[in-house]
Design a protein around this motif. Structure first.
Motif, mmCIF file in Angstrom:
data_model
loop_
_atom_site.group_PDB
_atom_site.id
_atom_site.type_symbol
_atom_site.label_atom_id
_atom_site.label_comp_id
_atom_site.label_asym_id
_atom_site.label_seq_id
_atom_site.Cartn_x
_atom_site.Cartn_y
_atom_site.Cartn_z
ATOM 1 N N LEU A 18 0.843 -1.333 0.067
ATOM 2 C CA LEU A 18 -0.178 0.070 -0.014
ATOM 3 C C LEU A 18 0.889 1.235 0.011
ATOM 4 N N CYS A 19 1.884 1.260 0.645
ATOM 5 C CA CYS A 19 2.825 2.538 0.770
ATOM 6 C C CYS A 19 3.513 2.701 -0.407
ATOM 7 N N ASP A 20 3.965 1.479 -0.931
ATOM 8 C CA ASP A 20 4.796 1.253 -2.063
ATOM 9 C C ASP A 20 4.028 2.147 -3.117
ATOM 10 N N SER A 21 2.625 1.830 -3.223
ATOM 11 C CA SER A 21 1.807 2.568 -4.219
ATOM 12 C C SER A 21 1.574 3.872 -4.238
ATOM 13 N N CYS A 22 1.570 4.369 -2.709
ATOM 14 C CA CYS A 22 1.260 5.755 -2.439
ATOM 15 C C CYS A 22 2.878 6.541 -2.746
ATOM 16 N N VAL A 23 3.995 5.845 -2.568
ATOM 17 C CA VAL A 23 4.998 6.473 -2.891
ATOM 18 C C VAL A 23 5.160 6.726 -4.333
ATOM 19 N N ASP A 24 4.750 5.864 -5.373
ATOM 20 C CA ASP A 24 4.712 6.025 -6.709
ATOM 21 C C ASP A 24 3.771 7.334 -6.987
ATOM 22 N N LEU A 25 2.739 7.340 -6.191
ATOM 23 C CA LEU A 25 1.859 8.604 -6.636
ATOM 24 C C LEU A 25 2.329 9.726 -6.377
ATOM 25 N N LEU A 26 3.140 9.725 -5.478
ATOM 26 C CA LEU A 26 3.812 11.108 -5.025
ATOM 27 C C LEU A 26 4.364 11.804 -6.231
ATOM 28 N N ARG A 27 4.691 11.127 -7.288
ATOM 29 C CA ARG A 27 5.185 11.446 -8.637
ATOM 30 C C ARG A 27 4.313 12.455 -9.504
ATOM 31 N N HIS A 28 2.984 12.094 -9.004
ATOM 32 C CA HIS A 28 1.798 12.738 -10.045
ATOM 33 C C HIS A 28 1.797 14.192 -10.028
ATOM 34 N N ASN A 29 1.439 14.735 -11.173
ATOM 35 C CA ASN A 29 1.084 15.980 -11.152
ATOM 36 C C ASN A 29 -0.033 16.555 -10.534
ATOM 37 N N ASP A 30 -0.884 15.685 -10.201
ATOM 38 C CA ASP A 30 -2.134 16.189 -9.439
ATOM 39 C C ASP A 30 -1.957 16.529 -8.217
ATOM 40 N N GLU A 31 -2.059 17.718 -7.635
ATOM 41 C CA GLU A 31 -1.555 17.876 -6.075
ATOM 42 C C GLU A 31 -2.896 17.344 -4.930
ATOM 43 N N GLY A 32 -4.097 17.057 -5.549
ATOM 44 C CA GLY A 32 -5.005 16.488 -4.841
ATOM 45 C C GLY A 32 -4.643 14.634 -4.672
ATOM 46 N N ILE A 33 -3.978 14.335 -5.530
ATOM 47 C CA ILE A 33 -3.609 12.834 -5.615
ATOM 48 C C ILE A 33 -2.324 12.749 -4.545
ATOM 49 N N ILE A 34 -1.588 13.738 -4.645
ATOM 50 C CA ILE A 34 -0.247 13.664 -3.884
ATOM 51 C C ILE A 34 -0.682 13.728 -2.380
ATOM 52 N N THR A 35 -1.886 14.736 -2.081
ATOM 53 C CA THR A 35 -2.245 15.095 -0.884
ATOM 54 C C THR A 35 -2.799 13.569 -0.261
ATOM 55 N N ARG A 36 -3.563 13.091 -1.114
ATOM 56 C CA ARG A 36 -4.327 11.878 -0.637
ATOM 57 C C ARG A 36 -3.207 10.696 -0.398
#
Length: 202
Positions: A18-36
């Motif tokens: 789960l945390c692995d997936s979240c770390v990958d999402l931190l590279r996203h351009n969408d601030e909302g996704i990064i925040t979540r």
């Protein structure tokens, strides 16, 4: 995010992936996704020491520092400093990574000076206290505003006593690790304030 706040065997079992997936999402351009993604990390990591060690190897400390530097918004800041605090509480390596990237802990000092959110300032003080366990950190903070900042929170009228407690603990540790901070504390009449915080610490 709501599900991750509930302590459960399922969350603990899936914490690393789960945390692995979240770390990958931190590279996203969408601030909302990064925040979540940061929010999920801040709730899942306290439930799994294995996940903490995993994200530290994936340069989580550096990523959280970057988020805090760019000012990703109040909610993201709250999640990021909590994540950073969880990592530095559990890992000597995380403390080293934070200090090596920011010798005078300017990010932490900025949060202590500018945040109106008690959860942010409380976690910032706690994160600082963790880093003070490293040799030389207290000395590197000589000449900064750290004594004043911690004193303001220790003497403040925060609704959450944890903020005052964390600030008082960090201040006590700072002066114990580097006695030269005591002169600044005396100059600010901080000894009396620190003594009044003893009940909170004990």
């Amino acid at each position: 995010m709501n599900l991750s706040t509930v302590t459960s065997p399922v969350v603990q079992e899936l914490s690393v992936s789960l945390c692995d997936s979240c770390v990958d999402l931190l590279r996203h351009n969408d601030e909302g996704i990064i925040t979540r993604a940061t929010g999920v990390l801040s709730t899942v990591l306290p439930q799994s020491s294995q996940a903490v060690q995993h994200v530290i190897q994936r340069e989580m400390v550096k990523t959280m520092c970057r988020l805090l530097k760019v000012g990703a918004g109040q909610t993201a800041t709250k999640y990021a400093i909590k994540t950073l605090t969880v990592c530095t509480a559990a890992s000597h390596l995380a403390r080293e990574k934070l200090v090596n990237s920011d010798k005078k802990l300017s990010i932490i000092r900025l949060l202590l000076s500018s945040s109106c959110d008690e959860m942010v300032s409380g976690n910032a003080a706690l994160c600082l206290a963790h880093c003070l366990d490293l040799e030389g950190v207290a000395s590197d903070l000589l000449g900064t505003d750290i004594v004043l900042l911690l004193l303001q929170h220790a003497a403040g009228d925060a609704k959450r006593t944890a903020v005052q407690q964390n600030a008082a603990i960090a201040l006590g540790k700072l002066c114990r690790c580097e006695p030269r901070h005591m002169s600044k504390l005396r100059e600010l009449h901080g000894l009396e304030i620190l003594h009044s915080c003893v009940k909170l610490i004990s």
